[in-house]
Structures are given as structure tokens and as C-alpha cells.
Design an enzyme around this catalytic site. Structure first.
Site, PDB file in Angstrom:
ATOM      1  N   LYS A  21     -39.465   3.945  82.677  1.00 20.90           N
ATOM      2  CA  LYS A  21     -38.297   4.845  82.631  1.00 20.90           C
ATOM      3  C   LYS A  21     -38.703   6.253  82.188  1.00 20.90           C
ATOM      4  CE  LYS A  21     -34.788   4.000  79.564  1.00 20.90           C
ATOM      5  NZ  LYS A  21     -34.302   5.137  78.777  1.00 20.90           N
ATOM      6  N   ARG A  26     -39.787  12.042  83.892  1.00 26.02           N
ATOM      7  CA  ARG A  26     -40.679  13.208  83.834  1.00 26.02           C
ATOM      8  C   ARG A  26     -41.263  13.537  85.199  1.00 26.02           C
ATOM      9  NH1 ARG A  26     -40.057  10.858  79.040  1.00 26.02           N
ATOM     10  NH2 ARG A  26     -40.619  11.923  77.104  1.00 26.02           N
ATOM     11  N   GLY A  93     -29.859   9.776  77.378  1.00 25.40           N
ATOM     12  CA  GLY A  93     -30.250  10.792  76.394  1.00 25.40           C
ATOM     13  C   GLY A  93     -31.500  11.537  76.839  1.00 25.40           C
ATOM     14  N   ARG A 121     -23.955  11.406  70.914  1.00 22.17           N
ATOM     15  CA  ARG A 121     -25.335  11.441  70.398  1.00 22.17           C
ATOM     16  C   ARG A 121     -25.732  12.849  69.938  1.00 22.17           C
ATOM     17  NH1 ARG A 121     -29.126   7.817  74.024  1.00 22.17           N
ATOM     18  NH2 ARG A 121     -30.539   8.213  72.287  1.00 22.17           N
ATOM     19  N   SER A 166     -39.656  12.458  67.552  1.00 28.57           N
ATOM     20  CA  SER A 166     -38.899  12.224  68.785  1.00 28.57           C
ATOM     21  C   SER A 166     -39.591  12.852  69.983  1.00 28.57           C
ATOM     22  CB  SER A 166     -37.485  12.809  68.644  1.00 28.57           C
ATOM     23  OG  SER A 166     -36.917  12.996  69.913  1.00 28.57           O
ATOM     24  N   ASP A 317     -38.423   1.662  70.798  1.00 29.66           N
ATOM     25  CA  ASP A 317     -37.520   0.953  71.720  1.00 29.66           C
ATOM     26  C   ASP A 317     -37.743  -0.560  71.702  1.00 29.66           C
ATOM     27  OD1 ASP A 317     -36.373   3.322  72.412  1.00 29.66           O
ATOM     28  OD2 ASP A 317     -37.491   3.567  74.278  1.00 29.66           O
ATOM     29  N   ARG A 348     -28.600   0.828  66.525  1.00 26.31           N
ATOM     30  CA  ARG A 348     -29.331  -0.418  66.808  1.00 26.31           C
ATOM     31  C   ARG A 348     -29.641  -1.238  65.562  1.00 26.31           C
ATOM     32  NH1 ARG A 348     -33.127   1.698  71.808  1.00 26.31           N
ATOM     33  NH2 ARG A 348     -31.456   1.509  73.351  1.00 26.31           N
TER      34      ARG A 348
HETATM   35  C1  S3P Z   1     -37.843   8.583  75.115  1.00 29.56           C
HETATM   36  C2  S3P Z   1     -38.068   8.801  73.777  1.00 29.56           C
HETATM   37  C3  S3P Z   1     -37.514   7.957  72.704  1.00 29.56           C
HETATM   38  C4  S3P Z   1     -37.002   6.628  73.265  1.00 29.56           C
HETATM   39  C5  S3P Z   1     -36.206   6.795  74.524  1.00 29.56           C
HETATM   40  C6  S3P Z   1     -37.042   7.454  75.605  1.00 29.56           C
HETATM   41  C7  S3P Z   1     -38.451   9.489  76.102  1.00 29.56           C
HETATM   42  O1  S3P Z   1     -36.414   8.616  72.104  1.00 29.56           O
HETATM   43  O2  S3P Z   1     -36.234   5.969  72.272  1.00 29.56           O
HETATM   44  O3  S3P Z   1     -35.764   5.541  75.000  1.00 29.56           O
HETATM   45  O4  S3P Z   1     -38.521   9.145  77.293  1.00 29.56           O
HETATM   46  O5  S3P Z   1     -38.889  10.569  75.694  1.00 29.56           O
HETATM   47  P1  S3P Z   1     -36.577   9.729  70.944  1.00 29.56           P
HETATM   48  O6  S3P Z   1     -37.268  10.885  71.511  1.00 29.56           O
HETATM   49  O7  S3P Z   1     -35.175  10.052  70.558  1.00 29.56           O
HETATM   50  O8  S3P Z   1     -37.338   9.080  69.853  1.00 29.56           O
END
Ligand code: S3P
Length: 440
Positions: A21, A26, A93, A121, A166, A317, A348
Site C-alpha cells: 500500500k 508513492r 491518511g 484525524r 511518522s 501497523d 487502535r
Molecule cells: C504510512 C505510514 C504510517 C502507517 C500508515 C502508512 C505511510 O503512518 O501507519 O499505515 O505509507 O507512510 P504514520 O506516518 O502516521 O506513522
């Protein structure tokens, strides 16, 4: 959609899981900014990634699929076109935070919205550093979507230490730095998934990365253009983790998951599970822009561990999966440094605590983690037959479904429609392996 799950043992055979994913998002983003046509194989057609595709179509990018290959005709770094309505990123997100970094640098205004969950969020985490760079972006008073992004004359590079571990914040700022004057320097005190760094290099963006132990600084030099490329995306480790768990906790299992991404910034779960006593081996390792391998998992007797908080960003995750493994293991598992779990598609920590409670597991919940008292594996099916609410969160749903395999009777997991945000075909693949999951 609710699901009923019958207990089941021996998860054996050979499977593949759909594409990653994070990498799929990206790949579409970089390809849309490239000068020319990129081809992407193994793209994850989940609701979240399709939301990213729809967004770029709205922004004037031509995207089509031919024989399982996605063809994206990039229009250059500042070649997106204004969309006159709000762009809806649904539950995703990653889409919202990363695309904000891209739209901040365009010469038109945009509005980004999401579904009920995404609209709650936190977005201040990207707005504050984007504003520091001179970009113009606002959210609601609570710091939530809708996001309103306005064009600016110019933006400047900054030096920024990420206050939260993050990858979404880091990646948003990496995209934004493509439009800033000068070299942006981003420092992480906890290393998060590095898919954007790898994808930037693949598209020819000049990056300088300095790593010391747990700290990392990335310097992005704005490019004149991105080179289009052909990319193959391997299976999503996060999706694979549900089947890793299923095989580990189900007696007589021997499962091979083919061609999974094993980027070390994503696979701390493997290290934790091995410390718990898991029989997992990595076969057929290959190394392109992202490392890939086959993962073999055999039923194992697990013991509780104390998880190192420093690795939490590298299994963020997969924590719901680890919670279920801990509940089956012999002894106590302690997890801390996981407060970010409260800001995902659901809270979660709270949602998994409710799920464990329904299974009859003993635990103590903390603001940033949990202590879980495992049942041990003398009893093959220690969990109570339960009714569980996934709160519309795909990962809570899938972790609870796998946990249900070790219950004394049928379990119901409610609100499972959102499994398709990351793992379309999860129920069908599970049933192919002999699990008894029915939709009601
Ligand atoms: C992700 C980063 C993580 C992850 C999300 C996917 C990404 O979140 O929990 O499922 O693709 O950059 P955070 O950046 O909020 O930690």
C-alpha cells in the site's frame, strides 16, 4: 458487512498477498510528477490506493491500466491542473498527508476532504512544518480536514526535526521540499519506513541520507524534473502479517508467502516474533529498489517479550497482529511507546483492548501501550467465542478475524467493509486456505 469466523487449524500451502500500500501510493505520486510515462506493475487496487489514483485523475493526470500494468503519464513537477471541487481521499491518511505536500507547491488552490474517520484525524502535524516553509495550508480549528491549500509566490527549505515518528509527515515534507528554494534537511530521531527515500532515488531525485544508529537526516535537493520509470511492487508485508500470525498460532501449519516486501524499516514484527520463538524463515531474497523475499511460517510455541519501544515505528501497523500473538503466547508481553496507535483509522489501542477483552484475554492498558497476559498453548483454543467490533478499521478487523481461529466457537467480527481499504480479497484468500469465514 459483518463476518462470522469458525475456529480452524493448519494454515498450510502457498499464497501471495496484494501489492504494498505505502509503495503503491508513492509510485502513483512520483509518476504523476515525472516528465513522461511510467509503468507500474503490482499496484494495490485497494480503496486507499484508488483514492490516490482518483485524486491525480482529478488533477489532470492520465492514468490507465493495460494487462495489469498501470500507465501514468506524468506532467512534470508543477504540471498538475486545478480541480474545482474538493478532492475526496476517503479513508486514506497517507493520500491526504502526502498529496498535501505536493499540492502546497502548485500554482492553484485545492480543498482536501475525507470520510468520517479521516475527517477526525490530526493534520496540524503537517500544517505546522508546511507553514514554516512558507506554504499556505489551513485545517479546521481542531486541526482536522478539510484542508485548504493556497498557492504561494515562493517557499523556502527548512531544517526540521520530526517531533513524531511518522513516515507520512516525513514524506509530506519530502514532497513539499521539491517546490522549496534550497536544500530541505529533515531529521528523524526514530527511523520510520523509508519508501519515499527509495522511490525518490528511483525517479532520479538527488537525496543525501546520513544515518547514525537510530537517528537519520535526509537532505532533499529540489530537482528540475523527475525521470519516468518502470516499477514492480511486491506483496505488502502488513497484509502478509495476518497470515504470518494465522500460521504461527494454528497447530500443524506450514505456510509459504511468496514475494513479500521485506524492507527492514517495515519488518520489525519478524524480529519480535522470532524473539517470541516463532519459526519463520526468509527464502529467495532479492534486492531491487526495495528488498523482496518469500516468507515461510510454521506453527510455533510462543513466549511473551518486552518490546523495544525504539522499533515501534517499524511495526506500527502490525501491532494488532502482535497483540494477538502475545495473547496466545506463554507469559507476559509488554509494549510501550505506541501512543501513535491512538491516531490511526481508529484508536487502535482502545479497539484492540476491546477485542482482547471479548476473547477473555487479561491485559492492562496504558496511554502508550499495553501489558498482555498470554494464555500459553496447552489449550489449542483458549479464546472465548466472541462478538467484536472492528470500529470500521481494517487492521482491527483482520487481526480479530485471525484471533478468532483460536476461539472455542464461532466469532462475529462486525463492521468489516473497510478491509478493502488495504486488502481486497482477504476473505476469499483466507477461505482458500481452509478458514471458514462467512459474510452476513
Ligand atoms: C504510512 C505510514 C504510517 C502507517 C500508515 C502508512 C505511510 O503512518 O501507519 O499505515 O505509507 O507512510 P504514520 O506516518 O502516521 O506513522
Amino acid at each position: 458487512m459483518d463476518l462470522i469466523i469458525e475456529p480452524h487449524s493448519s494454515i498450510s500451502g502457498e499464497i501471495r498477498v496484494p501489492g504494498d500500500k505505502s509503495i503503491s501510493h508513492r509510485a502513483v505520486m512520483c509518476a504523476s510528477l515525472a516528465s513522461g510515462t511510467s509503468k507500474i506493475k503490482g499496484f494495490l487496487e485497494s480503496e486507499d490506493c484508488l483514492a490516490t489514483i482518483e485524486a491525480f485523475k482529478c488533477l489532470g493526470i492520465k492514468i490507465r491500466k493495460e494487462n495489469d500494468v498501470l500507465e501514468i503519464k506524468g506532467n512534470g513537477i508543477i504540471g498538475l491542473q486545478k480541480y474545482n471541487r474538493p478532492i475526496n481521499l476517503k479513508n486514506s491518511g497517507t493520500s491526504m498527508r502526502l498529496i498535501s505536500g505536493i499540492l502546497a507547491g502548485q500554482n492553484f488552490s485545492s480543498v482536501l476532504i475525507g470520510d468520517k474517520s479521516l475527517n477526525l484525524r490530526p493534520m496540524k502535524r503537517i500544517i505546522s512544518p508546511l507553514n514554516k516553509m512558507g506554504f499556505s495550508i489551513t485545517a479546521s480549528d481542531e486541526g482536522t480536514p478539510p484542508l485548504r491549500i493556497y498557492p504561494v509566490e515562493k517557499a523556502r527549505a527548512i531544517e526540521y526535526v520530526l517531533p513524531i515518528a511518522s513516515a507520512q509527515i516525513k514524506s509530506c515534507l519530502m514532497f513539499a521540499s521539491l517546490f522549496a528554494e534550497g536544500e530541505t534537511k529533515l531529521t528523524e530521531n526514530f527511523i520510520t519506513r523509508d519508501h519515499t527515500e527509495r522511490m525518490f532515488k528511483t525517479f532520479g531525485i538527488s537525496l543525501h541520507v546520513k544515518k547514525t544508529n537510530l537517528k537519520k537526516t535526509i537532505v532533499v535537493k529540489p530537482p528540475i524534473k523527475l525521470d519516468p520509470c518502470n516499477i514492480e511492487i511486491s506483496g505488502d508485508f502488513s497484509s502478509a502479517s495476518f497470515f504470518i500470525l494465522a500460521a504461527l498460532i494454528s497447530p500443524n501449519s506450514d505456510l509459504l508467502i511468496k514475494s513479500v516486501g521485506i524492507n527492514p524499516t517495515r519488518t520489525a514484527l519478524l524480529v519480535a516474533l522470532k524473539e517470541m520463538g516463532a519459526n519463520i524463515s526468509i527464502e529467495n531474497h532479492s534486492n531491487a529498489y526495495e528488498p523482496t523475499a518469500d516468507i515461510r511460517i510454521k506453527y510455533s510455541r510462543l513466549k511473551g517479550i518486552q518490546l523495544n519501544p525504539a522499533v515501534v515505528p517499524n511495526l506500527i501497523d502490525e501491532l494488532p497482529v502482535l497483540f494477538i500473538a502475545a495473547a496466545i503466547a506463554q507469559g507476559k508481553t509488554k509494549i510501550r511507546g505506541a501512543e501513535e496507535l491512538r491516531h490511526k483509522e481508529s484508536d487502535r489501542l482502545e479497539a484492540m483492548a476491546k477485542s482482547l477483552n471479548s476473547f477473555g484475554v487479561k491485559f492492562k492498558l496504558f496511554k502508550d501501550g499495553i501489558d498482555i497476559e498470554g494464555f500459553g498453548q496447552d489449550n489449542e483454543n483458549p479464546f472465548k467465542s466472541a462478538e467484536i467490533d472492528s470500529y470500521g478499521d481494517h487492521r482491527i478487523a483482520m487481526a480479530s478475524i485471525i484471533g478468532s481461529l483460536r476461539s472455542k466457537g464461532a466469532c462475529t467480527v462486525k463492521n468489516c467493509t473497510n478491509i478493502s481499504t488495504s486488502f481486497p480479497g482477504f476473505v476469499e484468500l483466507s477461505n482458500k486456505l481452509g478458514m471458514g469465514i462467512t459474510k452476513v
